[in-house]
Design an enzyme around this catalytic site. Structure first.
Site, mmCIF file in Angstrom:
data_model
loop_
_atom_site.group_PDB
_atom_site.id
_atom_site.type_symbol
_atom_site.label_atom_id
_atom_site.label_comp_id
_atom_site.label_asym_id
_atom_site.label_seq_id
_atom_site.Cartn_x
_atom_site.Cartn_y
_atom_site.Cartn_z
ATOM 1 N N CYS A 38 0.813 -1.225 0.000
ATOM 2 C CA CYS A 38 0.000 0.000 0.000
ATOM 3 C C CYS A 38 0.844 1.273 0.000
ATOM 4 O O CYS A 38 0.304 2.359 -0.143
ATOM 5 C CB CYS A 38 -0.920 0.012 1.218
ATOM 6 N N CYS A 97 -0.871 -5.059 6.968
ATOM 7 C CA CYS A 97 -0.556 -3.846 7.739
ATOM 8 C C CYS A 97 0.239 -4.207 8.996
ATOM 9 O O CYS A 97 1.093 -3.445 9.448
ATOM 10 C CB CYS A 97 -1.834 -3.118 8.133
HETATM 11 FE FE1 FES Z 1 -1.323 0.479 4.377
HETATM 12 FE FE2 FES Z 1 -2.736 -0.684 6.231
HETATM 13 S S1 FES Z 1 -3.360 -0.172 4.227
HETATM 14 S S2 FES Z 1 -0.681 -0.099 6.336
#
Ligand code: FES
Length: 138
Positions: free
Chosen positions: A33, A103
């Site tokens: 992400c 995450c």
């Molecule tokens: Fe990036 Fe959770 S979506 S750390």
């Protein structure tokens, strides 16, 4: 969707911030992400983590995972901290939705990066870092 523990650590994150005279600093970016986590550690002469602070530029699940990880890692030896896995944070939090599990990996990676930095600064070697390659991709 989130456990009470996750919401608690997200709303009242423990050990957020920065340590100006840190003995080790680890910064990790998530390949999934692009979010970033930074961990600062203080280590005493017995190789025990006496303080840990984190800054997370990421989602709530990342904040909650790093918060719970910080409470589990302060007081641990470097060798114990190197055995910390994201699943330890997941168990402590009562789980995360599948799409949020990545995450929690940030906390595991950032603590290893901080210990690696500490080992570089002090010249100390740790068994748990034997095959560690620092992530320089961010
Ligand atoms: Fe990036 Fe959770 S979506 S750390």
């Amino acid at each position: 969707m989130y456990s009470e523990k996750v919401l608690d650590h997200f709303q009242n994150p423990r050990n957020v911030g920065k340590i100006d005279d840190a003995d080790g600093i680890g910064e990790i970016g998530s390949a999934q992400c692009g979010d970033i986590m930074k961990i600062y550690i203080k280590v005493d002469e017995n190789e025990v983590i006496t303080d840990l602070k984190f800054q997370t530029y990421g989602c709530g699940a990342a904040v909650a995972s790093s918060s719970v990880a910080s409470t589990m890692l302060i007081g641990k030896s470097i060798d114990e901290a190197l055995k910390f896995k994201n699943r330890d944070a997941l168990v402590a939090l009562g789980g995360l939705p599948t799409e949020k599990v990545h995450c929690s990996v940030l906390a595991e990676d950032a603590i290893r990066a901080a210990i690696w930095d500490y080992s570089q600064k002090t010249g100390k070697k740790f068994e748990g870092l034997k095959n560690y390659e620092p992530d320089t991709s961010h």
